[in-house]
Write a protein that holds these residues in place. Structure first.
Motif, PDB file in Angstrom:
ATOM      1  N   LYS A 184      50.858 -86.808 -37.245  1.00  0.00           N
ATOM      2  CA  LYS A 184      50.954 -86.100 -35.965  1.00  0.00           C
ATOM      3  C   LYS A 184      50.573 -87.045 -34.831  1.00  0.00           C
ATOM      4  O   LYS A 184      49.469 -87.588 -34.800  1.00  0.00           O
ATOM      5  CB  LYS A 184      50.027 -84.873 -35.941  1.00  0.00           C
ATOM      6  CG  LYS A 184      50.100 -84.093 -34.632  1.00  0.00           C
ATOM      7  CD  LYS A 184      49.268 -82.839 -34.685  1.00  0.00           C
ATOM      8  CE  LYS A 184      49.254 -82.096 -33.354  1.00  0.00           C
ATOM      9  NZ  LYS A 184      50.610 -81.751 -32.876  1.00  0.00           N
ATOM     10  N   GLY A 185      51.522 -87.262 -33.917  1.00  0.00           N
ATOM     11  CA  GLY A 185      51.282 -88.134 -32.767  1.00  0.00           C
ATOM     12  C   GLY A 185      51.476 -87.389 -31.455  1.00  0.00           C
ATOM     13  O   GLY A 185      50.947 -86.290 -31.275  1.00  0.00           O
ATOM     14  N   CYS A 268      45.802 -97.248 -46.477  1.00  0.00           N
ATOM     15  CA  CYS A 268      46.993 -97.502 -45.643  1.00  0.00           C
ATOM     16  C   CYS A 268      47.159 -96.431 -44.576  1.00  0.00           C
ATOM     17  O   CYS A 268      47.494 -96.731 -43.415  1.00  0.00           O
ATOM     18  CB  CYS A 268      48.241 -97.562 -46.516  1.00  0.00           C
ATOM     19  SG  CYS A 268      48.376 -99.036 -47.569  1.00  0.00           S
ATOM     20  N   VAL A 269      46.942 -95.188 -44.954  1.00  0.00           N
ATOM     21  CA  VAL A 269      47.094 -94.090 -44.005  1.00  0.00           C
ATOM     22  C   VAL A 269      46.049 -94.187 -42.890  1.00  0.00           C
ATOM     23  O   VAL A 269      46.347 -93.947 -41.712  1.00  0.00           O
ATOM     24  CB  VAL A 269      47.013 -92.735 -44.735  1.00  0.00           C
ATOM     25  CG1 VAL A 269      46.899 -91.584 -43.738  1.00  0.00           C
ATOM     26  CG2 VAL A 269      48.242 -92.541 -45.616  1.00  0.00           C
ATOM     27  N   LYS A 270      44.812 -94.565 -43.231  1.00  0.00           N
ATOM     28  CA  LYS A 270      43.787 -94.751 -42.197  1.00  0.00           C
ATOM     29  C   LYS A 270      44.191 -95.858 -41.228  1.00  0.00           C
ATOM     30  O   LYS A 270      43.945 -95.769 -40.018  1.00  0.00           O
ATOM     31  CB  LYS A 270      42.444 -95.082 -42.845  1.00  0.00           C
ATOM     32  CG  LYS A 270      41.760 -93.883 -43.487  1.00  0.00           C
ATOM     33  CD  LYS A 270      40.406 -94.256 -44.069  1.00  0.00           C
ATOM     34  CE  LYS A 270      39.725 -93.039 -44.692  1.00  0.00           C
ATOM     35  NZ  LYS A 270      38.424 -93.396 -45.306  1.00  0.00           N
ATOM     36  N   GLY A 271      44.804 -96.911 -41.766  1.00  0.00           N
ATOM     37  CA  GLY A 271      45.279 -97.997 -40.917  1.00  0.00           C
ATOM     38  C   GLY A 271      46.367 -97.542 -39.955  1.00  0.00           C
ATOM     39  O   GLY A 271      46.386 -97.939 -38.778  1.00  0.00           O
ATOM     40  N   ILE A 272      47.265 -96.686 -40.439  1.00  0.00           N
ATOM     41  CA  ILE A 272      48.323 -96.137 -39.584  1.00  0.00           C
ATOM     42  C   ILE A 272      47.718 -95.267 -38.486  1.00  0.00           C
ATOM     43  O   ILE A 272      48.155 -95.313 -37.319  1.00  0.00           O
ATOM     44  CB  ILE A 272      49.335 -95.337 -40.425  1.00  0.00           C
ATOM     45  CG1 ILE A 272      50.149 -96.278 -41.321  1.00  0.00           C
ATOM     46  CG2 ILE A 272      50.249 -94.501 -39.545  1.00  0.00           C
ATOM     47  CD1 ILE A 272      51.075 -97.234 -40.581  1.00  0.00           C
ATOM     48  N   GLU A 273      46.710 -94.485 -38.836  1.00  0.00           N
ATOM     49  CA  GLU A 273      46.041 -93.642 -37.834  1.00  0.00           C
ATOM     50  C   GLU A 273      45.482 -94.498 -36.704  1.00  0.00           C
ATOM     51  O   GLU A 273      45.616 -94.174 -35.515  1.00  0.00           O
ATOM     52  CB  GLU A 273      44.922 -92.838 -38.482  1.00  0.00           C
ATOM     53  CG  GLU A 273      45.386 -91.662 -39.318  1.00  0.00           C
ATOM     54  CD  GLU A 273      44.228 -90.860 -39.877  1.00  0.00           C
ATOM     55  OE1 GLU A 273      44.124 -89.660 -39.569  1.00  0.00           O
ATOM     56  OE2 GLU A 273      43.405 -91.439 -40.626  1.00  0.00           O
TER      57      GLU A 273
END
Length: 373
Positions: A184-185, A268-273
């Motif tokens: 969600k952005g 990886c998901v934390k990095g994208i966040e």
């Protein structure tokens, strides 16, 4: 008119009415209707949700032998063109559970007519394709009362020739987990990207990062698969996407690899966040335990095949497929094997057409083998 084997016809009738997990109402009714024609003195039936427990009483039982047949279909639009194709739009028996049921009914019927010494329990299990029926069925009060001492199952294999049985001791099917990632952005006009947080771009970066996990974080001597099979995001071509969703699957040959893969996905998901200033949520959905064939029981089956069906036996390798029967094998000794059905189209394909002669072959082998237990 073509004359077909009784249980081939049953398969065709079941093929017309595929139903998704825990929606197998017509399927359950069909099975109950068939079972109602068998000896009520010999057969005891209990419902469990949309599935069934069917006990066939032996003559002097010392143990309870279990057989599991899954009963649900898949959300696939059938493209076989068969005269008995699915009557349910968008649903199909594309994994062969119609074949599994017809074989189970054939074996069950044989032992109603000519009972074994021991009791048999036929488990018609819903929701194998999802969200998973084996684990809750295993923990049900009915199965606590009717707890098999040994348990078996089969799965059709389009890639193996008709009249073959592929099996191995130990690990047969992988540990599996579903994977759902929601991003969600901030949406906005395509002409003003600097005022937005674009989740289509974020999802593209995430997919490429996920593909490095197996090659750089899993032991090369182990095996794992991460597949993202579906991405959805955005609404129209000139609006920057505020949301995106990735759907996929994880397969590993060891529990340790599954843990490693999930930790790296989360990193990886934390990095994208952080990189895209967005929020993310991970859901692993249904998770299936590996199918691990009991070495002693499997060796006994292999020995039987070598003696009686040597030309049919294939010692296979483990596969990355998933099966929730693994939960039952975790608690009860037994095994699963592949039954060759020789189709040019594989499992979960809209044109899968198993060779129906495999039904009579499997019933014959199993009715003979059960007499050796």
């Amino acid at each position: 008119m073509e004359e077909v084997n009784r249980f081939v016809q049953i398969r065709r009738d079941l093929h017309k009415i595929p139903e998704l997990g825990y929606q197998e109402f017509k399927t359950q009714a069909f099975l109950l209707n068939y079972l109602s024609g068998l000896s009520k003195e010999r057969v005891e039936i209990r419902k469990w949700k949309t599935g069934l427990f069917v006990k066939v009483h032996g003559t002097a039982p010392e143990k309870l032998i279990g057989w599991r047949a899954d009963i649900d279909g898949l959300p696939i639009e059938e493209q076989t063109g068969l005269p008995f194709k699915s009557e349910h739009p968008g649903q199909m028996h594309a994994c062969g559970h119609d074949v599994h049921m017809s074989i189970a009914l054939g074996v069950l019927t044989a032992f109603v007519k000519k009972p074994l010494k021991d009791d048999l329990l036929f488990i018609f299990q819903p929701a194998e394709e999802g969200p998973g029926g084996a684990a809750p069925m295993l923990e049900s009060e009915m199965m606590k009362e009717w707890r098999p001492d040994i348990i078996f199952a089969l799965h059709i294999a389009p890639e193996y020739p008709l009249g073959t049985i592929a099996v191995k001791e130990g690990l047969l099917f992988a540990n599996t987990s579903e994977l759902f990632i929601d991003l969600k952005g901030k949406g906005g006009h395509a002409a003003y990207p600097h005022h937005t947080k674009d989740m289509v771009v974020a999802s593209a970066y995430l997919v490429t990062q996920l593909q490095s996990i197996v090659s750089r974080n899993v032991d090369p001597l182990d095996s794992a698969v991460i597949t993202v099979g579906k991405i959805t995001g955005g609404t129209v071509q000139n609006i920057i996407a505020e949301n995106a969703r990735l759907e996929g699957t994880i397969r590993t040959l060891s529990a340790e690899a599954m843990s490693t893969v999930k930790k790296r996905i989360e990193a990886c998901v934390k990095g994208i966040e952080a990189a895209f200033e967005c929020e993310a949520d991970i859901d692993y959905g249904s998770m299936y335990h590996q199918v691990y064939n009991d070495p002693e029981r499997t060796a006994h089956f292999i020995e039987y095949l070598e003696k009686n069906q040597k030309e049919s036996l294939i010692i296979c390798k483990e596969a990355m497929t998933g099966e929730d029967f693994g939960y039952m094998l975790k608690e009860i000794p037994g095994f699963m094997f592949w039954l060759g059905v020789q189709s040019p189209f594989g499992l979960h394909h809209a044109k899968l057409q198993p060779d129906e002669k495999a039904i009579e072959f499997a019933i014959s082998v199993l009715t003979d083998y059960f007499q050796t237990l």
